[in-house]
Design a protein around this motif. Structure first.
Motif, mmCIF file in Angstrom:
data_model
loop_
_atom_site.group_PDB
_atom_site.id
_atom_site.type_symbol
_atom_site.label_atom_id
_atom_site.label_comp_id
_atom_site.label_asym_id
_atom_site.label_seq_id
_atom_site.Cartn_x
_atom_site.Cartn_y
_atom_site.Cartn_z
ATOM 1 N N TRP A 190 -5.555 -7.348 -5.137
ATOM 2 C CA TRP A 190 -4.187 -7.553 -5.604
ATOM 3 C C TRP A 190 -3.509 -6.254 -6.045
ATOM 4 O O TRP A 190 -2.334 -6.030 -5.758
ATOM 5 C CB TRP A 190 -4.144 -8.575 -6.742
ATOM 6 C CG TRP A 190 -4.065 -9.976 -6.239
ATOM 7 C CD1 TRP A 190 -5.018 -10.950 -6.353
ATOM 8 C CD2 TRP A 190 -2.972 -10.562 -5.529
ATOM 9 N NE1 TRP A 190 -4.583 -12.100 -5.750
ATOM 10 C CE2 TRP A 190 -3.325 -11.896 -5.250
ATOM 11 C CE3 TRP A 190 -1.730 -10.104 -5.094
ATOM 12 C CZ2 TRP A 190 -2.486 -12.771 -4.554
ATOM 13 C CZ3 TRP A 190 -0.894 -10.966 -4.409
ATOM 14 C CH2 TRP A 190 -1.272 -12.278 -4.151
ATOM 15 N N GLU A 191 -4.239 -5.402 -6.766
ATOM 16 C CA GLU A 191 -3.615 -4.176 -7.265
ATOM 17 C C GLU A 191 -3.085 -3.325 -6.110
ATOM 18 O O GLU A 191 -1.967 -2.828 -6.149
ATOM 19 C CB GLU A 191 -4.622 -3.387 -8.108
ATOM 20 C CG GLU A 191 -4.015 -2.169 -8.757
ATOM 21 C CD GLU A 191 -4.999 -1.478 -9.689
ATOM 22 O OE1 GLU A 191 -4.994 -0.235 -9.684
ATOM 23 O OE2 GLU A 191 -5.752 -2.170 -10.409
ATOM 24 N N ARG A 192 -3.870 -3.189 -5.080
ATOM 25 C CA ARG A 192 -3.453 -2.409 -3.910
ATOM 26 C C ARG A 192 -2.247 -3.058 -3.214
ATOM 27 O O ARG A 192 -1.312 -2.368 -2.813
ATOM 28 C CB ARG A 192 -4.631 -2.296 -2.948
ATOM 29 C CG ARG A 192 -4.339 -1.454 -1.741
ATOM 30 C CD ARG A 192 -5.596 -1.235 -0.935
ATOM 31 N NE ARG A 192 -5.265 -0.629 0.345
ATOM 32 C CZ ARG A 192 -6.080 -0.636 1.373
ATOM 33 N NH1 ARG A 192 -7.286 -1.172 1.276
ATOM 34 N NH2 ARG A 192 -5.711 -0.083 2.516
ATOM 35 N N ILE A 193 -2.279 -4.368 -3.085
ATOM 36 C CA ILE A 193 -1.181 -5.085 -2.424
ATOM 37 C C ILE A 193 0.111 -4.925 -3.224
ATOM 38 O O ILE A 193 1.176 -4.658 -2.663
ATOM 39 C CB ILE A 193 -1.530 -6.584 -2.251
ATOM 40 C CG1 ILE A 193 -2.769 -6.762 -1.354
ATOM 41 C CG2 ILE A 193 -0.341 -7.371 -1.732
ATOM 42 C CD1 ILE A 193 -2.673 -6.157 0.022
ATOM 43 N N MET A 194 0.033 -5.065 -4.539
ATOM 44 C CA MET A 194 1.231 -5.003 -5.373
ATOM 45 C C MET A 194 1.849 -3.606 -5.394
ATOM 46 O O MET A 194 3.043 -3.467 -5.650
ATOM 47 C CB MET A 194 0.926 -5.491 -6.790
ATOM 48 C CG MET A 194 0.540 -6.971 -6.863
ATOM 49 S SD MET A 194 1.729 -8.094 -6.078
ATOM 50 C CE MET A 194 3.136 -7.919 -7.162
ATOM 51 N N GLN A 195 1.062 -2.581 -5.114
ATOM 52 C CA GLN A 195 1.610 -1.226 -5.045
ATOM 53 C C GLN A 195 2.549 -1.059 -3.860
ATOM 54 O O GLN A 195 3.427 -0.201 -3.877
ATOM 55 C CB GLN A 195 0.477 -0.198 -4.936
ATOM 56 C CG GLN A 195 -0.319 -0.048 -6.193
ATOM 57 C CD GLN A 195 -1.542 0.851 -6.001
ATOM 58 O OE1 GLN A 195 -1.820 1.325 -4.908
ATOM 59 N NE2 GLN A 195 -2.277 1.058 -7.081
ATOM 60 N N GLY A 196 2.368 -1.883 -2.828
ATOM 61 C CA GLY A 196 3.147 -1.721 -1.611
ATOM 62 C C GLY A 196 4.346 -2.630 -1.472
ATOM 63 O O GLY A 196 5.075 -2.527 -0.489
ATOM 64 N N VAL A 197 4.556 -3.540 -2.422
ATOM 65 C CA VAL A 197 5.693 -4.467 -2.311
ATOM 66 C C VAL A 197 6.587 -4.350 -3.542
ATOM 67 O O VAL A 197 6.134 -3.931 -4.603
ATOM 68 C CB VAL A 197 5.231 -5.939 -2.123
ATOM 69 C CG1 VAL A 197 4.476 -6.120 -0.830
ATOM 70 C CG2 VAL A 197 4.413 -6.433 -3.307
ATOM 71 N N ALA A 228 0.804 -3.789 6.272
ATOM 72 C CA ALA A 228 1.852 -3.500 7.258
ATOM 73 C C ALA A 228 2.736 -4.722 7.489
ATOM 74 O O ALA A 228 3.970 -4.611 7.540
ATOM 75 C CB ALA A 228 1.221 -3.034 8.567
ATOM 76 N N LEU A 229 2.130 -5.898 7.595
ATOM 77 C CA LEU A 229 2.915 -7.120 7.798
ATOM 78 C C LEU A 229 3.821 -7.375 6.592
ATOM 79 O O LEU A 229 5.012 -7.692 6.759
ATOM 80 C CB LEU A 229 1.981 -8.309 8.030
ATOM 81 C CG LEU A 229 2.665 -9.673 8.166
ATOM 82 C CD1 LEU A 229 3.640 -9.703 9.344
ATOM 83 C CD2 LEU A 229 1.612 -10.775 8.307
ATOM 84 N N LEU A 230 3.297 -7.213 5.382
ATOM 85 C CA LEU A 230 4.114 -7.429 4.183
ATOM 86 C C LEU A 230 5.293 -6.464 4.135
ATOM 87 O O LEU A 230 6.406 -6.850 3.761
ATOM 88 C CB LEU A 230 3.258 -7.285 2.926
ATOM 89 C CG LEU A 230 2.212 -8.374 2.690
ATOM 90 C CD1 LEU A 230 1.331 -8.021 1.495
ATOM 91 C CD2 LEU A 230 2.847 -9.742 2.510
ATOM 92 N N ALA A 231 5.068 -5.207 4.514
ATOM 93 C CA ALA A 231 6.162 -4.226 4.521
ATOM 94 C C ALA A 231 7.267 -4.654 5.477
ATOM 95 O O ALA A 231 8.456 -4.562 5.157
ATOM 96 C CB ALA A 231 5.626 -2.846 4.907
ATOM 97 N N HIS A 232 6.888 -5.160 6.623
ATOM 98 C CA HIS A 232 7.891 -5.589 7.600
ATOM 99 C C HIS A 232 8.574 -6.883 7.167
ATOM 100 O O HIS A 232 9.779 -7.052 7.382
ATOM 101 C CB HIS A 232 7.264 -5.684 8.985
ATOM 102 C CG HIS A 232 7.038 -4.330 9.579
ATOM 103 N ND1 HIS A 232 7.970 -3.676 10.347
ATOM 104 C CD2 HIS A 232 5.999 -3.466 9.453
ATOM 105 C CE1 HIS A 232 7.515 -2.494 10.688
ATOM 106 N NE2 HIS A 232 6.319 -2.342 10.148
#
Length: 192
Positions: free
Chosen positions: A178-185, A130-134
């Protein structure tokens, strides 16, 4: 704001005592987010470390901008318009996010204690996403994301065995999703 953003977790603003002594920067200078783990047992111990003055000339120390506790609680210790000291060579252009995690604590340079085996709790990862999305919406100049281990690859002599070299930094470590994080950015992972 983009309509598909996850809800932003509340951010507690708790500036470090020396925040105003850190160099200011234009927000347009930020093009990188660096993910760390604190390698300390608690948020309180990470805060204590962050408050230590390590650079007598400036009266500042080592810290990230955002800290996320295991339960998903998000704190802001250094505002993004200030340059925090969290990664060698990349501080002027980056935002540092610290995840509370023991890492190799307290044997960072012991050759027999290099495993980083504490998993990241779901609440912590959800808050990070959520923080990365914002941050992505707030800072269109950001193009890259990296782990501390991606950017600081220096090796050091192990304290228990001078013939062995250990990584200076290993965070966020092998259990970081990392894989999950990279899907969202929409960012590229920076691995020089």
């Amino acid at each position: 704001m983009l309509p598909d953003l996850p809800p932003m977790p509340p951010v507690e603003i708790d500036p470090l005592p020396y925040e105003q002594k850190l160099d200011a920067r234009p927000l347009s200078q930020i093009d990188l987010v660096v993910v760390h783990c604190t390698e300390t047992p608690t948020l309180a111990s990470a805060r204590e470390f962050g408050e230590r003055v390590l650079y007598e000339g400036s009266g500042t120390g080592n810290s990230g901008h955002y800290y996320i506790d295991r339960d998903g609680r998000v704190l802001l210790y250094v505002r993004p318009d200030r340059i925090a000291h969290h990664v060698r060579g990349y501080n002027p252009r980056s935002i540092g996010i610290e995840l509370v995690n023991t890492g190799r604590y307290p044997h960072w340079r012991d050759s027999k204690h290099q495993a980083m085996d504490e998993p990241y709790p779901e609440a912590q990862i959800a808050a990070l996403i959520a923080l990365l999305a914002h941050l992505q919406a707030q800072f269109p100049s950001v193009k890259f994301i990296a782990g501390h281990e991606d950017l600081d690859r220096e090796m050091e002599q192990a304290l228990d065995d001078p013939t062995v070299q250990v990584p200076r930094k290993r965070d966020p470590g092998p259990l970081f999703p990392w894989e999950r994080i990279m899907q969202g950015v929409r960012w590229e992972r920076l691995t020089p």
